[in-house]
Every structure is written in structure tokens, then in C-alpha cells.
Motif scaffolding. Structure first.
Motif, short mmCIF file in Angstrom:
data_model
loop_
_atom_site.label_atom_id
_atom_site.label_comp_id
_atom_site.label_asym_id
_atom_site.label_seq_id
_atom_site.Cartn_x
_atom_site.Cartn_y
_atom_site.Cartn_z
N TYR A 92 0.80 -1.22 0.00
CA TYR A 92 0.00 0.00 0.00
C TYR A 92 0.84 1.28 0.00
O TYR A 92 0.51 2.23 -0.71
CB TYR A 92 -0.99 -0.01 1.17
CG TYR A 92 -2.02 -1.11 1.09
CD1 TYR A 92 -2.29 -1.76 -0.11
CD2 TYR A 92 -2.74 -1.52 2.22
CE1 TYR A 92 -3.23 -2.77 -0.19
CE2 TYR A 92 -3.68 -2.52 2.15
CZ TYR A 92 -3.92 -3.15 0.94
OH TYR A 92 -4.86 -4.17 0.87
N PRO A 93 1.93 1.37 0.76
CA PRO A 93 2.82 2.53 0.61
C PRO A 93 3.39 2.63 -0.81
O PRO A 93 3.62 3.73 -1.31
CB PRO A 93 3.92 2.28 1.65
CG PRO A 93 3.27 1.44 2.68
CD PRO A 93 2.35 0.55 1.93
N GLY A 123 3.74 6.82 4.57
CA GLY A 123 5.15 6.73 4.24
C GLY A 123 5.42 6.71 2.75
O GLY A 123 6.45 7.19 2.29
N GLY A 124 4.47 6.17 1.98
CA GLY A 124 4.62 6.18 0.52
C GLY A 124 4.58 7.58 -0.05
O GLY A 124 5.35 7.92 -0.97
N LEU A 125 3.68 8.43 0.48
CA LEU A 125 3.63 9.83 0.06
C LEU A 125 4.89 10.57 0.46
O LEU A 125 5.45 11.36 -0.32
CB LEU A 125 2.41 10.53 0.68
CG LEU A 125 1.02 10.07 0.21
CD1 LEU A 125 -0.06 10.83 0.98
CD2 LEU A 125 0.86 10.29 -1.28
N TYR A 126 5.35 10.32 1.69
CA TYR A 126 6.57 10.97 2.15
C TYR A 126 7.74 10.61 1.23
O TYR A 126 8.57 11.46 0.88
CB TYR A 126 6.92 10.55 3.58
CG TYR A 126 5.88 10.85 4.63
CD1 TYR A 126 4.75 11.64 4.37
CD2 TYR A 126 6.01 10.33 5.93
CE1 TYR A 126 3.81 11.89 5.36
CE2 TYR A 126 5.08 10.59 6.92
CZ TYR A 126 3.98 11.36 6.64
OH TYR A 126 3.06 11.61 7.62
N ALA A 127 7.80 9.33 0.84
CA ALA A 127 8.89 8.88 -0.03
C ALA A 127 8.85 9.58 -1.37
O ALA A 127 9.88 10.00 -1.92
CB ALA A 127 8.81 7.37 -0.22
N ASP A 131 13.47 1.77 -7.30
CA ASP A 131 13.43 1.06 -8.57
C ASP A 131 12.25 0.08 -8.65
O ASP A 131 11.83 -0.30 -9.73
CB ASP A 131 14.75 0.31 -8.82
CG ASP A 131 15.10 -0.66 -7.70
OD1 ASP A 131 14.39 -0.66 -6.67
OD2 ASP A 131 16.08 -1.40 -7.86
N GLU A 132 11.70 -0.33 -7.50
CA GLU A 132 10.51 -1.17 -7.42
C GLU A 132 9.55 -0.52 -6.44
O GLU A 132 9.95 -0.19 -5.32
CB GLU A 132 10.86 -2.58 -6.94
CG GLU A 132 11.80 -3.37 -7.83
CD GLU A 132 11.06 -4.04 -8.97
OE1 GLU A 132 9.80 -3.99 -8.94
OE2 GLU A 132 11.71 -4.59 -9.87
N ILE A 133 8.29 -0.30 -6.83
CA ILE A 133 7.39 0.44 -5.95
C ILE A 133 7.20 -0.23 -4.59
O ILE A 133 6.95 0.45 -3.60
CB ILE A 133 6.02 0.69 -6.62
CG1 ILE A 133 5.25 -0.61 -6.86
CG2 ILE A 133 6.18 1.46 -7.91
CD1 ILE A 133 3.80 -0.38 -7.31
N SER A 183 3.23 -6.33 -8.33
CA SER A 183 2.73 -5.60 -7.18
C SER A 183 2.15 -6.59 -6.18
O SER A 183 1.20 -7.31 -6.48
CB SER A 183 1.64 -4.60 -7.59
OG SER A 183 1.00 -4.06 -6.45
N ILE A 184 2.75 -6.61 -4.99
CA ILE A 184 2.27 -7.52 -3.95
C ILE A 184 0.83 -7.22 -3.58
O ILE A 184 0.00 -8.11 -3.40
CB ILE A 184 3.19 -7.43 -2.72
CG1 ILE A 184 4.56 -8.03 -3.04
CG2 ILE A 184 2.57 -8.16 -1.53
CD1 ILE A 184 5.60 -7.78 -1.97
N GLY A 185 0.51 -5.91 -3.48
CA GLY A 185 -0.84 -5.52 -3.11
C GLY A 185 -1.89 -6.06 -4.05
O GLY A 185 -2.95 -6.54 -3.64
#
Length: 502
Positions: free
Chosen positions: A65-66, A294-298, A307-309, A403-405
Motif C-alpha cells: 500500500y505505501p 510513508g509512501g507519500l513521504y517517499a 526502482d521497485e514500488i 505488485s504484492i498488493g
């Protein structure tokens, strides 16, 4: 060896010691297939509330999700809202009634519960087969754990995959549901701490507090691409339109009735404690899902390169925190992967040992066995199934999914499409809950989901699952209208059903 790797090894050693000890306690308590499946329905609301939350929020919460938020921006925060509103509502709607009814049914799994509810071997075995979709879920958790080993410890992905698979299979094999729930409760505490830590990092990574921090993040993302700050994102494979968002809410509601969660509802000792269990689950859940930010912060941190989401949160934590916290995240993701995977292992082993063998093959005389022999064989089958499922899941992700998600939702949607109609209508519209209606709902729901996936008419696996769930529920209602009163009611009478459910 880097500092992160050193701390990671220390953390893993501690996690293994705790898990091993709790697994041993589970082994000592596991005497029969009921113990293996639902811990003998003997546990309290706090430990089950924590275990339910840890099972609900898997490694995809901390990795997948991040990654969505990093790739598609603010539109991905819809997943946050679905987890806050739709998922708890699903638990509240289903759990209390289902647990009260199980006082008399004494079912051990979702397939067993539905089979007993409708007095139908077709429903019991059919639901068990539908639950095989969850092998994809297990495989995705293995992949998430392997990514952690690969990224933080520099272990080759294939070796890391073998390590995480062996670890989870070992303690579920020995301790069953007791080991599952004990370890999940402990892992929930770690997951809550990590979620809060990631969220509050905005205060030092984007100075100015929450308001100014999020303004900075929004401006940075907007400068990259306007779609990153839109409520929908045409590039997203999940939240690309309003109907897709609605589908995500529907399928998250349905997720609360997944078999690995349903068995924890059945494990509650006193149904009167359901409210306490739900409150504990809600508190833990809010802490967990803060990690999505944390995904937005990144995405808004120039020095974070991805290199991989699915590695976005890992790389962000390496940038935002000292090495010991990065190592802690690694341990938490391993714990999150374990906390969901072990529950699904228990469910799938129950499907084979109890729902198919003990409740179908033996009573039908297809396999000859006394009650005592069937009980011993069922426990042995439970453990053998854990091994077989572990090997299949390992093979599925030898080549890691994009994508794991998204991979996870193949499993979730497949199960929900076939089971939610018979479950919801059976609980709330018992006059329409005929055996024929349940059979048609099961077939139509799963059939439509497979057709939607095969045709590619709906891009989002969440939306595809939601569409199939709606078809299954509608088929159940329509068939129930035409068949009520036209077939023998050999399951629970409506009046008794409603009385017990209140």
C-alpha cells in the motif's frame, strides 16, 4: 556488515525466539482438530482483537500500500479510508451474529459454518474449494518477506523466499491456531509501533507540522504530475475512477468475512465479549495503517530513489530514521507477513482436514473411520496440508509479482465472490436463505469473478471482486425469492435463527 544488517539479524533472532516459544505453547495446547482450527473457542477479547488486526493487516499494508501511494499519489489514500470505515463495518455487521449462532453449530471454519447453516455438503465442499484462492494471498506474503530479506540483508530473493516460507510453515505445523493467535497478538504490538513512527516522521522530514508538512508534500507531488494530487488517478490500477473506488469499499467490507478472520471470531470464548474484541481491533488498526503515508513521504523526498514500488517504504525509512529503526521495520514486515500467512494456513488446513475429510468423506462413507480415528487423522491431515500449501505458495512467487498488493486481492476477491452472498443473506434475510439460493450464489459469484478476470473488462482486482460479490448477493436474493417455501428446510428454522442471532 552494515548497522542495519546487524540490527536486523538481532531483531530477527529475538522474533524467532518469541515465535518459537509461542509456537511451543500452541503445540502443548493442541490436542484435536478443534484446537488446531479455532483454539478450542477458548480465548479472550484482547488477544483476539490484536490477532484479528494483525491478520487483517498483512505485509501488503506495510509494503504494497505505501508502494501504491508512492506511485499514484493522493488517490491511493482511498485505501486508508476503506480500511478505516468499510472493513470495521464488515466486522461489526457479521461477527456478533455469526459467533452467537456458532454456540449451537460448533463449526470450525467459514466453509464449515456455511455447510452447517445450509445443511449442505455442496456448500461446505464448494466453499472449501473457493477458499483455495487464498494460496495467492499466502504467496504474496512470502514475497513481501523475501523482499525484506533481499533489501535489508542482501540475501538473494529465492533464498529469502525459502527462509520465510520455512519459518511460517514450521510454527503453524506445530501449534496450529493457538500458535497463530498468540504470535499474531505479539506481532500486532510491533506493527502498531511502526505505523505510528512512520506517520510522525513528517515532523522532521517536512518541517512545519502536519499542515505545512502536507502542503509541502502536495506541492512537491503536483510539480511532478498533477494526477498525483487528484482524488482519482488514471494511471492507477486501483483508484482510477469513482466506480473503482466504490468497488474498493465494497470488497473491503467483504474482506472482514474472509476465512482466516472468521475463524478468530469463532475462537472467542464468550460472545458477549465481541464488543471489546472489536474495539481492540479498531485501535490497533488505526495505528497500523498510518504507515501508508510513508509512501507519500517517499514520493516527496528527493533523496529517496526507488526502482521497485514495493521497496518505497523501505528506502524511505532508511532515509528518515537511524539504522535501528530501519531494521525494526524489516522485522515488522516479517511479522506482518507471518501474522496473516499463519492464519490462512490454519484455515486451509481446516478446509481439508475438517470440512472435506471429517465432515464429508467420513460421514458419507467414502472413507471408513471411527469417530476417534477420524479425529486423529484430521489433526494429522491439518499438518500435512500446511506443508503442501507452503510448497505451492512458494512456487507461485519464485518470480516475484509486479505488485504484492494487487496479487493479494486475487485471493481475497475470489473467496469473497463466492461466500458473501450465502453469509450475509443467511444472517440477515433468513427467509430468503434457501439451500438452492446459496448454491446458485456460490457458483454465480465465483463464476462471474473468474470471467471478469479472464476478460479483463475491469482493471482493478478490487473492483472486479466487488462486482462479483454484488452478482453473488443479487443471485442469492433473487433465487431466494423464488425458492422460499418450495423446498424442505432442514437447516435452522427462521424463528429460532433470528432468536439466537439477537
Amino acid at each position: 556488515m552494515t548497522d542495519v544488517q546487524l540490527y536486523m539479524w538481532i531483531g530477527l533472532a529475538l522474533l524467532l525466539l518469541i515465535t518459537g516459544f509461542l509456537g511451543y505453547l500452541g503445540y502443548k495446547k493442541t490436542k484435536n482438530v478443534s484446537d488446531f482450527s479455532i483454539a478450542g473457542a477458548s480465548l479472550g477479547p484482547v488477544i483476539l482483537g490484536l490477532a484479528y488486526a494483525a491478520t487483517f493487516f498483512s505485509a501488503s499494508t506495510f509494503i504494497g500500500y505505501p508502494g501504491w501511494a508512492y506511485q499514484w499519489g493522493f488517490s491511493s489514500l482511498w485505501i486508508f479510508l476503506t480500511l478505516i470505515f468499510a472493513s470495521p463495518l464488515g466486522l461489526i455487521v457479521v461477527a456478533k451474529r455469526a459467533r452467537k449462532l456458532n454456540i449451537s453449530q460448533k463449526s470450525l471454519s467459514l466453509a464449515d459454518w456455511l455447510g452447517d447453516r445450509y445443511n449442505s455438503d455442496f456448500i461446505r465442499v464448494g466453499t472449501a474449494l473457493v477458499c483455495l484462492f487464498n494460496i495467492f494471498y499466502i504467496a504474496a506474503q512470502f514475497a513481501a518477506g523475501a523482499w525484506i530479506f533481499n533489501t535489508l540483508l542482501d540475501i538473494p530473493y529465492s533464498l529469502a523466499l525459502a527462509l520465510i516460507a520455512t519459518l511460517v510453515v514450521a510454527y503453524v505445523y506445530t501449534g496450529g491456531s493457538f500458535a497463530d493467535i498468540y504470535t499474531d497478538a505479539a506481532q500486532a504490538v510491533l506493527m502498531a509501533i511502526m505505523g505510528v513512527l512512520v506517520f510522525v516522521s513528517i515532523f522532521w522530514m517536512f518541517p512545519g507540522g502536519l499542515t505545512e508538512g502536507f502542503t509541502t508534500i502536495a506541492n512537491t507531488l503536483k510539480a511532478k504530475d498533477d494526477t498525483l494530487v487528484s482524488i482519482t488517478n488514471s494511471s492507477s490500477i486501483v483508484f482510477y475512477s469513482v466506480p473503482a473506488i466504490l468497488g474498493a469499499f465494497i470488497i473491503q467490507f467483504a474482506f472482514s468475512s474472509q476465512p482466516q478472520l472468521f475463524n478468530k471470531v469463532l475462537a472467542l470464548k464468550d460472545p458477549k465479549d465481541m464488543r471489546k474484541m472489536i474495539l481492540v481491533y479498531l485501535g490497533a488498526s488505526v495505528c497500523f495503517i498510518l504507515v501508508i503515508f510513508g509512501g507519500l513521504y517517499a514520493a516527496a523526498t528527493p533523496t529517496v530513489q526507488v526502482d521497485e514500488i514495493d521497496k518505497a517504504i523501505l528506502n524511505y525509512v532508511l532515509e528518515a530514521f537511524p539504522p535501528v529503526v530501519a531494521a525494526f521495520l524489516g522485522v515488522v514486515v516479517i511479522a506482518a507477513a507471518m501474522s496473516t500467512t499463519d492464519g490462512i494456513f490454519v484455515v486451509m488446513s481446516t478446509l481439508v482436514a475438517n470440512d472435506v475429510y471429517r465432515k464429508y468423506l467420513v460421514p458419507k462413507g467414502i472413507i471408513k473411520a471411527t469417530e476417534e480415528q477420524a479425529e486423529k487423522t484430521a489433526l494429522r491431515l491439518s499438518r500435512i496440508t500446511v506443508l503442501v500449501v507452503g510448497v505451492i505458495a512458494y512456487i507461485l512467487v519464485l518470480n516475484p509479482p509486479p505488485s504484492i498488493g494487487m496479487y493479494i486481492w486475487i485471493g481475497i476477491s475470489g473467496v469473497a465472490s463466492g461466500t458473501l452472498g450465502p453469509l450475509l443473506i443467511g444472517l440477515f434475510l433468513p427467509s430468503l436463505a434457501t439451500r438452492t439460493a446459496a448454491k446458485i450464489s456460490l457458483v454465480c459469484g465465483v463464476g462471474s469473478y473468474i470471467l471478469i478476470l479472464w476478460s479483463g473488462t475491469i482493471t482493478s482486482t478490487m473492483a472486479a471482486g466487488a462486482g462479483a460479490v454484488c452478482i453473488g448477493v443479487l443471485a442469492m436474493i433473487l433465487t431466494g425469492i423464488f425458492t422460499k417455501g418450495n423446498e424442505d428446510s432442514t437447516f435452522v428454522e427462521e424463528e429460532k435463527f433470528v432468536k439466537n442471532a439477537k
